[in-house]
Scaffold this motif. Structure first.
Motif, PDB file in Angstrom:
ATOM      1  N   GLY A 402       0.801  -1.230   0.000  1.00  0.00           N
ATOM      2  CA  GLY A 402       0.000   0.000   0.000  1.00  0.00           C
ATOM      3  C   GLY A 402       0.826   1.267   0.000  1.00  0.00           C
ATOM      4  N   SER A 403       2.149   1.157  -0.093  1.00  0.00           N
ATOM      5  CA  SER A 403       3.010   2.344  -0.067  1.00  0.00           C
ATOM      6  C   SER A 403       3.156   2.951  -1.454  1.00  0.00           C
ATOM      7  N   ILE A 404       3.685   4.187  -1.502  1.00  0.00           N
ATOM      8  CA  ILE A 404       3.974   4.875  -2.761  1.00  0.00           C
ATOM      9  C   ILE A 404       5.317   5.573  -2.615  1.00  0.00           C
ATOM     10  N   VAL A 405       5.886   5.991  -3.738  1.00  0.00           N
ATOM     11  CA  VAL A 405       7.116   6.788  -3.718  1.00  0.00           C
ATOM     12  C   VAL A 405       6.755   8.213  -4.106  1.00  0.00           C
ATOM     13  N   ASP A 406       7.108   9.186  -3.250  1.00  0.00           N
ATOM     14  CA  ASP A 406       6.736  10.575  -3.546  1.00  0.00           C
ATOM     15  C   ASP A 406       7.722  11.205  -4.519  1.00  0.00           C
ATOM     16  N   GLU A 407       7.504  12.477  -4.852  1.00  0.00           N
ATOM     17  CA  GLU A 407       8.297  13.150  -5.873  1.00  0.00           C
ATOM     18  C   GLU A 407       9.764  13.283  -5.478  1.00  0.00           C
ATOM     19  N   GLU A 408      10.064  13.292  -4.193  1.00  0.00           N
ATOM     20  CA  GLU A 408      11.445  13.432  -3.731  1.00  0.00           C
ATOM     21  C   GLU A 408      12.137  12.088  -3.549  1.00  0.00           C
ATOM     22  N   GLY A 409      11.429  11.008  -3.865  1.00  0.00           N
ATOM     23  CA  GLY A 409      12.033   9.683  -3.793  1.00  0.00           C
ATOM     24  C   GLY A 409      11.886   8.985  -2.461  1.00  0.00           C
ATOM     25  N   TYR A 410      11.125   9.590  -1.527  1.00  0.00           N
ATOM     26  CA  TYR A 410      10.878   8.933  -0.249  1.00  0.00           C
ATOM     27  C   TYR A 410       9.722   7.957  -0.396  1.00  0.00           C
ATOM     28  N   LEU A 411       9.766   6.868   0.369  1.00  0.00           N
ATOM     29  CA  LEU A 411       8.664   5.923   0.364  1.00  0.00           C
ATOM     30  C   LEU A 411       7.671   6.322   1.459  1.00  0.00           C
ATOM     31  N   VAL A 412       6.403   6.417   1.062  1.00  0.00           N
ATOM     32  CA  VAL A 412       5.342   6.783   2.003  1.00  0.00           C
ATOM     33  C   VAL A 412       4.473   5.558   2.231  1.00  0.00           C
ATOM     34  N   THR A 413       4.423   5.089   3.484  1.00  0.00           N
ATOM     35  CA  THR A 413       3.661   3.888   3.811  1.00  0.00           C
ATOM     36  C   THR A 413       2.172   4.156   3.787  1.00  0.00           C
ATOM     37  N   ALA A 414       1.385   3.082   3.857  1.00  0.00           N
ATOM     38  CA  ALA A 414      -0.078   3.214   3.875  1.00  0.00           C
ATOM     39  C   ALA A 414      -0.545   4.020   5.084  1.00  0.00           C
ATOM     40  N   GLU A 415       0.280   4.021   6.148  1.00  0.00           N
ATOM     41  CA  GLU A 415      -0.073   4.776   7.365  1.00  0.00           C
ATOM     42  C   GLU A 415       0.400   6.221   7.297  1.00  0.00           C
TER      43      GLU A 415
END
Length: 506
Positions: A402-415
């Motif tokens: 459920g995570s995504i990678v934001d524009e700066e390359g950080y991984l953002v978890t589902a939480e």
């Protein structure tokens, strides 16, 4: 008590023997082996498998990085070569060109010094170090010449001898010192085919007459099968199997041994029931018991395939190749996408429709060595993954569902937690069919050489080995390549399975 008697039978014991070279390459890795007195034992394997390094450690020319070498129960790991009751015969003979046959054989004897005890009239004993007397040297040389069937050659220059005769001189020079063990490092490698076959039989007979222990190194399977009491098959510094020639040939431990020792048909199969295996589009009875639905390797020797008229056997197919090999015809039968090598004294013509049958005890089942490639790796600041001496594109979001990678390359978890994955350690798994290779060095994420090719009926299984850390990529492909081809390794990002290491999950 029984264990003590058994150990007394062992003239050489290798215990956890390991040799690492200065560049970090491990040539021999944790080898354990017992050699019986009077045994003819052969180290067999491809170039670079560690067989010669093992022999050199037994001889004392190389020192083990760790582990022990016991001779009659005594640790000789640090003993210099001249202090060991062991002689070596090399591939290039190492004869002295300026000396005749007699002086070549007598060379070591003339240097040899022995402790001699004298007793005077008063009964007092005194020890002296003396060289052998001329008549003693002559007697020993004559005995050695007789053993190698070179009587009357004493005054001949070694430069006038044939390759086989020079080899006999080298063996005579080794046995004249009456060693407990004779080491032979590919001694027939420089001879032509006919002479090699003759010398194989002569060496076997010589071993019988001498009664001493022979430790032999070769990459020639026929030599090993012809001469040995015991064969030790090696690969990448590791012993793959130890056994009699019959056991090694008929009951190989794995597909490498089966492929290396003689011709073999190796197929990917599936156990479908109690001692029933399915391969080449049919189900066969076998004698090996594996779990139902387990994927296995199936080995069938070419001489164990019975050819029958079309419709009378288990599987129908077409002969696509036939070559006369002197004592038999070697034919290739096509069944669907699979090819089966068959050896028979009766020829079936190319294009002929035939059928085959294989008896249960001729089908050897082995657990699959490789079902997937597994590595330890880490994520880079670019969200790629480094493993196997290479860097590959990957999908880091599979690490956290459920995570995504934001524009700066950080991984953002589902939480909603924002994570920097740089240098995070991961486990990497890649399937055998998920790797491609290319001769374009820029095409893939890693580069190496093909070090192994095994044909498995309808595809090839290859091993590509990298240079820096000798990482292996095992892959299945339908395409033909050659050993030592330089290739790049290509893995699609969706085929790279990533999991966090346990310590990261905590």
């Amino acid at each position: 008590m029984a264990e003590q008697i058994k150990r007394k039978e062992h003239i050489i014991e290798l215990i956890d023997l390991m040799r690492r070279f200065e560049d970090g390459v491990v040539a021999v890795d944790n080898v354990n082996l017992n050699v019986r007195k009077g045994e003819f034992i052969t180290f067999l394997g491809p170039s670079g498998c560690g067989k010669t390094t093992t022999l050199r450690m037994i001889a004392g020319f190389d020192k083990p990085t760790s582990g022990k070498i016991l001779l009659n129960g005594e640790d000789i790991s640090k003993l210099p070569p001249n202090k060991r009751p062991i002689n070596t015969v090399f591939q290039r003979y190492a004869l002295f060109p300026h000396l005749n046959v007699y002086d070549n054989i007598a060379f070591g004897l003339k240097l040899k010094k022995l402790k001699v005890t004298y007793e005077n009239e008063k009964g007092e004993r005194k020890e002296k170090i003396e060289k052998l007397k001329k008549w003693e040297v002559a007697e020993k040389v004559a005995k050695a010449l007789k053993m190698v069937d070179l009587e009357g050659f004493e005054k001949r220059s070694v430069l006038t001898l044939s390759g086989g005769q020079q080899q006999r001189v080298a063996i005579a020079r080794a046995i004249v010192n009456e060693p407990e063990i004779l080491l032979l490092d590919e001694p027939l490698g420089a001879l032509d085919l006919k002479m090699r076959k003759d010398m194989q039989l002569e060496l076997k007979e010589m071993h019988r007459k001498l009664g001493i222990t022979f430790i032999y190194v070769t990459h020639d399977q026929e030599e090993a099968l012809t001469m040995s009491d015991t064969i030790v098959v090696m690969k990448d510094g590791v012993i793959q199997q130890i056994g009699t020639p019959t056991d090694i040939y008929n009951e190989p431990n794995n597909s490498f041994v089966a492929n290396f020792i003689g011709e073999s048909n190796i197929f990917s199969g599936t156990m479908v029931g109690d001692k029933k295996v399915r391969f080449i589009n049919s189900t066969f009875d076998c004698v090996d018991d594996f779990a139902k639905n387990e994927k296995v390797d199936v080995v069938v020797r070419p001489e164990d395939v019975e050819l029958l008229p079309e419709g009378e056997g288990k599987v129908n197919g077409t002969i696509i190749s036939s070559i006369f090999k002197g004592v038999h015809y070697e034919m290739v039968m096509k069944v669907g996408k699979s090819e089966i090598i068959i050896q028979d004294t009766v020829e079936k013509k190319v294009g002929e429709k035939v059928s085959l049958n294989i008896m249960p005890d001729s089908i050897h089942i082995m657990a699959k060595e490789f079902t997937s490639n597994k590595y330890e790796g880490y994520i880079t600041k670019h969200n790629t993954v480094c493993f196997g001496d290479g860097e590959f594109e990957c999908d880091v979001t599979t690490l956290y569902p459920g995570s995504i990678v934001d524009e700066e390359g950080y991984l953002v978890t589902a939480e909603g937690e924002r994570l920097d994955l740089t240098d995070v350690d991961v486990n990497v798994e890649v399937g055998l069919k998920d790797i491609e290779i290319s001769d374009d060095a820029e095409a893939g994420g890693a580069i190496g050489n093909i070090v192994s090719i095994i044909y498995k009926g309808d595809h090839y299984q290859l091993i590509v080995r990298t240079d820096e850390n000798e990482e292996d990529f095992v892959l299945d492909t339908e395409y033909t390549w050659n050993e030592n081809d330089r290739v790049s390794v290509i893995i699609p990002k969706d085929k790279i399975k990533l999991t966090l290491k346990e310590e990261v999950k905590r």
